[in-house]
Design an enzyme around this catalytic site. Sequence first.
Site, PDB file in Angstrom:
ATOM      1  N   ASP A 267      40.965  15.777  93.737  1.00  0.00           N
ATOM      2  CA  ASP A 267      40.723  17.067  93.097  1.00  0.00           C
ATOM      3  C   ASP A 267      41.347  18.209  93.901  1.00  0.00           C
ATOM      4  O   ASP A 267      42.090  19.027  93.371  1.00  0.00           O
ATOM      5  CB  ASP A 267      39.209  17.312  92.974  1.00  0.00           C
ATOM      6  CG  ASP A 267      38.507  16.126  92.349  1.00  0.00           C
ATOM      7  OD1 ASP A 267      38.506  16.027  91.128  1.00  0.00           O
ATOM      8  OD2 ASP A 267      37.969  15.299  93.116  1.00  0.00           O
TER       9      ASP A 267
ATOM     10  N   TYR B  55      41.096   2.258  96.660  1.00  0.00           N
ATOM     11  CA  TYR B  55      39.649   2.262  96.864  1.00  0.00           C
ATOM     12  C   TYR B  55      39.296   0.919  97.524  1.00  0.00           C
ATOM     13  O   TYR B  55      39.779   0.636  98.599  1.00  0.00           O
ATOM     14  CB  TYR B  55      38.923   2.462  95.530  1.00  0.00           C
ATOM     15  CG  TYR B  55      39.348   3.709  94.771  1.00  0.00           C
ATOM     16  CD1 TYR B  55      39.065   4.975  95.281  1.00  0.00           C
ATOM     17  CD2 TYR B  55      40.031   3.625  93.560  1.00  0.00           C
ATOM     18  CE1 TYR B  55      39.440   6.122  94.601  1.00  0.00           C
ATOM     19  CE2 TYR B  55      40.410   4.772  92.862  1.00  0.00           C
ATOM     20  CZ  TYR B  55      40.122   6.016  93.393  1.00  0.00           C
ATOM     21  OH  TYR B  55      40.496   7.145  92.717  1.00  0.00           O
TER      22      TYR B  55
ATOM     23  N   GLN C 235      50.329  16.346 102.620  1.00  0.00           N
ATOM     24  CA  GLN C 235      50.907  16.041 101.314  1.00  0.00           C
ATOM     25  C   GLN C 235      52.410  15.798 101.430  1.00  0.00           C
ATOM     26  O   GLN C 235      52.960  14.911 100.772  1.00  0.00           O
ATOM     27  CB  GLN C 235      50.629  17.185 100.335  1.00  0.00           C
ATOM     28  CG  GLN C 235      49.184  17.235  99.860  1.00  0.00           C
ATOM     29  CD  GLN C 235      48.967  18.210  98.727  1.00  0.00           C
ATOM     30  OE1 GLN C 235      49.725  19.169  98.569  1.00  0.00           O
ATOM     31  NE2 GLN C 235      47.938  17.985  97.921  1.00  0.00           N
TER      32      GLN C 235
ATOM     33  N   ARG D 162      46.359   5.325  94.063  1.00  0.00           N
ATOM     34  CA  ARG D 162      45.046   5.353  93.407  1.00  0.00           C
ATOM     35  C   ARG D 162      44.792   6.755  92.837  1.00  0.00           C
ATOM     36  O   ARG D 162      45.382   7.748  93.296  1.00  0.00           O
ATOM     37  CB  ARG D 162      43.935   4.998  94.397  1.00  0.00           C
ATOM     38  CG  ARG D 162      43.574   6.154  95.298  1.00  0.00           C
ATOM     39  CD  ARG D 162      42.437   5.842  96.257  1.00  0.00           C
ATOM     40  NE  ARG D 162      41.879   7.053  96.832  1.00  0.00           N
ATOM     41  CZ  ARG D 162      41.284   7.113  97.996  1.00  0.00           C
ATOM     42  NH1 ARG D 162      41.161   6.030  98.739  1.00  0.00           N
ATOM     43  NH2 ARG D 162      40.792   8.256  98.435  1.00  0.00           N
ATOM     44  N   GLY D 163      43.898   6.838  91.851  1.00  0.00           N
ATOM     45  CA  GLY D 163      43.530   8.139  91.306  1.00  0.00           C
ATOM     46  C   GLY D 163      44.688   8.788  90.571  1.00  0.00           C
ATOM     47  O   GLY D 163      45.547   8.100  90.015  1.00  0.00           O
ATOM     48  N   GLU D 164      44.703  10.132  90.560  1.00  0.00           N
ATOM     49  CA  GLU D 164      45.704  10.845  89.772  1.00  0.00           C
ATOM     50  C   GLU D 164      46.845  11.408  90.614  1.00  0.00           C
ATOM     51  O   GLU D 164      48.009  11.235  90.287  1.00  0.00           O
ATOM     52  CB  GLU D 164      45.043  11.992  88.999  1.00  0.00           C
ATOM     53  CG  GLU D 164      44.099  11.510  87.913  1.00  0.00           C
ATOM     54  CD  GLU D 164      43.638  12.647  87.022  1.00  0.00           C
ATOM     55  OE1 GLU D 164      44.207  13.757  87.134  1.00  0.00           O
ATOM     56  OE2 GLU D 164      42.720  12.437  86.217  1.00  0.00           O
ATOM     57  N   ASP D 165      46.492  12.103  91.687  1.00  0.00           N
ATOM     58  CA  ASP D 165      47.523  12.830  92.423  1.00  0.00           C
ATOM     59  C   ASP D 165      48.583  11.886  92.990  1.00  0.00           C
ATOM     60  O   ASP D 165      49.785  12.125  92.850  1.00  0.00           O
ATOM     61  CB  ASP D 165      46.882  13.650  93.551  1.00  0.00           C
ATOM     62  CG  ASP D 165      47.883  14.570  94.217  1.00  0.00           C
ATOM     63  OD1 ASP D 165      48.569  15.318  93.496  1.00  0.00           O
ATOM     64  OD2 ASP D 165      47.999  14.538  95.460  1.00  0.00           O
ATOM     65  N   SER D 166      48.150  10.796  93.603  1.00  0.00           N
ATOM     66  CA  SER D 166      49.133   9.884  94.191  1.00  0.00           C
ATOM     67  C   SER D 166      49.921   9.141  93.119  1.00  0.00           C
ATOM     68  O   SER D 166      51.070   8.757  93.342  1.00  0.00           O
ATOM     69  CB  SER D 166      48.456   8.891  95.139  1.00  0.00           C
ATOM     70  OG  SER D 166      47.535   8.074  94.445  1.00  0.00           O
TER      71      SER D 166
END
Length: 368
Positions: free
Chosen positions: A27, A197, A257, A273-277
């Site tokens: 986030d 994760y 980053q 994983r997730g969105e940003d990566s």
Amino acid sequence: MHLGHAPYYPERMLWDIFCKVIDNHGDIGVCWRLAAELARRGERARLWVDAPAALAWMAPQGQAGVEVRAWTAGSTAEVVPGDVVVEAFGCEPGEAFAAAIARRTRERGRQPAWINLEYLSAEPWVERCHGLPSPVMAGPAKGLVKRFFYPGFTPRTGGLIRERDFDARQAAFDRTAWLRARGLPDAGERLVSLFCYEPPALPRLLAQLAAGDAPTRLLVTAGRAQAAVQAALADSSGPAAGLEGRLAISYLPLLTQTDYDHLLWACDLNFVRGEDSLVRALWAGRPFVWQIYPQHDDAHHAKLRAFLDWLRAPASLRAFHEGWNGIAPGLPAAEPATWAAVAQDARQRLRAQPELVEQLGRTALESQ
């Protein structure tokens, strides 16, 4: 609402971006990228975040034009809202700030742009919902209108964040120098990055890499990925017990980053994983495997399959994703050489579309 390809001209607007840290670093990572890129394009941003500590290692250099403010109870009192208010991932700024938005609307005769920046998905409904108005039905801002903004992978969505200097930075990247600066060997091994994760198939992946035909060095990111690898190696009854063979493991420190981009560019296969990566892996143009954020009702299964459809993933990549995400048992063999063309094609298609910051800027101008 499809916003088209009209150029966006920054007007040095003041943006209030609200962020609650829920899923580890994704986030705040997205919100910082957005705020920093807006500032680099001439805008000003106040980033309100309830847990800003991660920015100390994620973006230690800061960014001129971005002011980070701790978002606590009462912290927005007496603050005059900017020209644009962004609620990232459904977090609302609170009644006091909503009242301030209503007050400024009365004073100016028009409301600030008020945008609900949503989660990333490739599901078809995103195109239908992107840009829709959302009237405020209660509270001090009753009668004002927010607007949904959905990031996405098609021209009828809000696109993905991509910095204007991305190509130049990637073209100037020196893989050998970067590895050397971090004390990592550059001995011709296949490099694989791991940001995850706790995937149930992780022990099988480690065993697979160790038994591979070519030497592999696994570059493990700090935090949950490192803990998961160490737990897999310590499990005396698991597939990774007593691991020997052609796998070497290096544990990385927390990366900025900028350095995480470098890691993706340096590796032959990336686990994200997730969105940003995921977005950064797409822009990197290297083969990747995505661990989607798991949801208790398994809603992530449809979300993952929609993404693989958009990706035009071949059967081998689909099967690997299902195993890696625990949707199917087992873990097929990784085929990064086969998946390289898929990653390149995805990047080319995304590059042909307007990116997120440009589209968000135009939405803000049109919503005031």
